[in-house]
Design a protein around this motif. Structure first.
Motif, short mmCIF file in Angstrom:
data_model
loop_
_atom_site.label_atom_id
_atom_site.label_comp_id
_atom_site.label_asym_id
_atom_site.label_seq_id
_atom_site.Cartn_x
_atom_site.Cartn_y
_atom_site.Cartn_z
N ALA A 90 0.82 -1.21 0.00
CA ALA A 90 0.00 0.00 0.00
C ALA A 90 0.86 1.26 0.00
CB ALA A 90 -0.93 -0.01 1.22
N VAL A 91 1.96 1.24 0.77
CA VAL A 91 2.85 2.40 0.81
C VAL A 91 3.43 2.68 -0.58
CG1 VAL A 91 5.06 3.25 1.68
CG2 VAL A 91 3.45 2.17 3.24
N TYR A 92 3.91 1.63 -1.22
CA TYR A 92 4.49 1.80 -2.55
C TYR A 92 3.44 2.24 -3.57
CZ TYR A 92 9.30 0.20 -1.96
OH TYR A 92 10.63 0.11 -1.63
N LEU A 93 2.23 1.70 -3.46
CA LEU A 93 1.17 2.07 -4.39
C LEU A 93 0.82 3.55 -4.25
CD1 LEU A 93 -1.05 1.57 -6.42
CD2 LEU A 93 -2.50 0.71 -4.56
N LEU A 94 0.64 4.01 -3.01
CA LEU A 94 0.31 5.41 -2.80
C LEU A 94 1.44 6.33 -3.27
CD1 LEU A 94 -1.38 5.22 0.73
CD2 LEU A 94 -2.47 5.49 -1.51
N ALA A 95 2.69 5.88 -3.07
CA ALA A 95 3.83 6.67 -3.53
C ALA A 95 3.84 6.74 -5.05
CB ALA A 95 5.13 6.06 -3.02
N ALA A 96 3.51 5.63 -5.70
CA ALA A 96 3.50 5.60 -7.16
C ALA A 96 2.40 6.50 -7.71
CB ALA A 96 3.33 4.17 -7.65
N VAL A 97 1.21 6.43 -7.10
CA VAL A 97 0.10 7.26 -7.54
C VAL A 97 0.44 8.74 -7.38
CG1 VAL A 97 -2.28 7.94 -7.01
CG2 VAL A 97 -1.67 5.52 -7.11
N ALA A 98 1.18 9.05 -6.32
CA ALA A 98 1.58 10.44 -6.07
C ALA A 98 2.77 10.86 -6.91
CB ALA A 98 1.90 10.64 -4.59
N GLY A 99 3.36 9.92 -7.62
CA GLY A 99 4.51 10.23 -8.47
C GLY A 99 5.83 10.18 -7.75
N LEU A 100 5.83 9.81 -6.46
CA LEU A 100 7.07 9.82 -5.69
C LEU A 100 7.98 8.63 -6.03
CD1 LEU A 100 5.63 10.83 -2.20
CD2 LEU A 100 6.68 12.30 -3.93
N ALA A 101 7.37 7.48 -6.36
CA ALA A 101 8.19 6.29 -6.61
C ALA A 101 9.02 6.42 -7.88
CB ALA A 101 7.29 5.05 -6.71
N ALA A 102 8.66 7.38 -8.76
CA ALA A 102 9.42 7.58 -9.99
C ALA A 102 10.85 8.02 -9.70
CB ALA A 102 8.74 8.63 -10.86
N GLU B 131 -7.50 7.37 -22.35
CA GLU B 131 -8.85 7.65 -22.84
C GLU B 131 -9.94 7.19 -21.86
OE1 GLU B 131 -9.31 5.93 -26.66
OE2 GLU B 131 -7.76 7.18 -27.62
N ARG B 132 -9.53 6.49 -20.82
CA ARG B 132 -10.50 5.96 -19.86
C ARG B 132 -10.52 6.74 -18.54
NH1 ARG B 132 -12.86 0.99 -20.34
NH2 ARG B 132 -12.49 -0.09 -22.31
N GLY B 133 -9.94 7.92 -18.52
CA GLY B 133 -9.99 8.73 -17.31
C GLY B 133 -8.61 9.02 -16.75
N GLY B 134 -8.59 9.53 -15.52
CA GLY B 134 -7.34 9.92 -14.88
C GLY B 134 -6.39 8.76 -14.67
N ALA B 135 -5.14 9.01 -14.95
CA ALA B 135 -4.11 7.97 -14.82
C ALA B 135 -3.94 7.56 -13.35
CB ALA B 135 -2.79 8.47 -15.39
N ALA B 136 -4.02 8.53 -12.45
CA ALA B 136 -3.84 8.23 -11.02
C ALA B 136 -4.92 7.28 -10.53
CB ALA B 136 -3.85 9.52 -10.21
N ALA B 137 -6.17 7.54 -10.91
CA ALA B 137 -7.27 6.69 -10.47
C ALA B 137 -7.13 5.28 -11.03
CB ALA B 137 -8.61 7.29 -10.92
N GLN B 138 -6.74 5.17 -12.30
CA GLN B 138 -6.54 3.85 -12.90
C GLN B 138 -5.38 3.12 -12.24
OE1 GLN B 138 -6.87 3.40 -17.28
NE2 GLN B 138 -7.27 5.59 -17.34
N SER B 139 -4.31 3.83 -11.96
CA SER B 139 -3.16 3.22 -11.30
C SER B 139 -3.55 2.70 -9.92
CB SER B 139 -2.02 4.24 -11.17
OG SER B 139 -1.54 4.62 -12.44
N LEU B 140 -4.39 3.45 -9.22
CA LEU B 140 -4.83 3.04 -7.89
C LEU B 140 -5.63 1.74 -7.97
CD1 LEU B 140 -5.04 3.63 -4.87
CD2 LEU B 140 -7.08 5.00 -5.37
N VAL B 141 -6.56 1.68 -8.92
CA VAL B 141 -7.39 0.48 -9.08
C VAL B 141 -6.54 -0.72 -9.46
CG1 VAL B 141 -9.20 -0.59 -10.46
CG2 VAL B 141 -9.48 1.76 -9.68
N LEU B 142 -5.66 -0.54 -10.43
CA LEU B 142 -4.81 -1.65 -10.87
C LEU B 142 -3.85 -2.09 -9.76
CD1 LEU B 142 -4.00 -0.42 -14.49
CD2 LEU B 142 -5.56 -2.26 -13.82
#
Length: 222
Positions: free
Chosen positions: A52-64, A148-159
């Motif tokens: 979960a920590v890594y996922l939230l960091a990735a969604v926030a762009g920090l893991a990049a 084309e299916r919406g925000g990248a952050a939301a999709q990344s969170l779901v995936l």
């Protein structure tokens, strides 16, 4: 939102990673055999928190940061390898033998049994010090995001949540299966000693593999 194809793709990647022996699997199995299913499940909760920590960091762009600062990736990689070596040493030196009921005991008396807090933090640290999980969210999950299916952050969170669900489910099955080994080893002290050294060897082998890896990819499993 995300497409069915993207979800299936992530499920395939997640299964491939979780079924490949890595730091998380070895740690969870060792805890389950040493202290029983409950201990393994608590450690698994820590592993899930690490995801979960890594996922939230990735969604926030920090893991990049791992992609643009290779030195940081290298530092985390070696820290993870060192931690695994420490776990290997603990497994070998503890002298713990498994006894029925899911507890560990030394032949000469009471042994070290990790409490819930330490079990949870052990799973969390093991996962956080596996930088390939961050790379998974940075380089693999984005491939399944459709602008084309919406925000990248939301999709990344779901995936990402799909990946976590698969990883936790499979690891839970592994923990439950490994926990049943405790009774077998409890009745056979000689086998318990063999298991202890086997666990230490496996942890050390994974540590060497983590430290030696230069791919920067996702070869080391969760």
């Amino acid at each position: 939102m995300v497409s069915t194809g993207a979800v299936i793709g992530v499920v395939g990647v997640a299964l491939g990673m979780v079924l490949m022996p890595g730091p998380n699997m070895v740690h969870l199995v060792s805890r389950s055999v040493a202290q029983g299913r409950r201990a393994g499940l608590i450690a698994l909760a820590g592993v899930a928190a690490g995801f979960a920590v890594y996922l939230l960091a990735a969604v926030a762009g920090l893991a990049a940061v791992f992609a643009v600062v290779p030195a940081l990736y290298t530092a985390v990689k070696f820290a993870g390898a060192a931690y695994l070596l420490w776990l290997a040493w603990q497994a070998v030196r503890s002298g713990a033998a498994v006894v029925p009921g899911g507890f560990a005991a030394r032949a000469e008396g009471a042994g070290r049994v990790e409490g819930a807090r330490r079990l949870f933090s052990g799973g969390l640290v093991t996962n956080l010090l596996n930088p390939k999980i961050a790379v998974l969210y940075v380089s693999v999950l984005p491939q399944f995001v459709d602008p084309e299916r919406g925000g990248a952050a939301a999709q990344s969170l779901v995936l990402g949540l799909v990946q976590i669900a698969v990883a936790v489910s499979v690891n839970a099955l592994i923990v439950v299966s490994a926990g049943s080994v405790a009774g077998f080893l409890g009745r056979r002290p000689g086998w318990a000693r063999v298991w202890r050294y086997l666990t230490g060897t496996m942890l050390a082998a994974v540590a060497v593999r983590v430290a030696a890896d230069r791919s920067g990819g996702v070869a080391v499993a969760g």
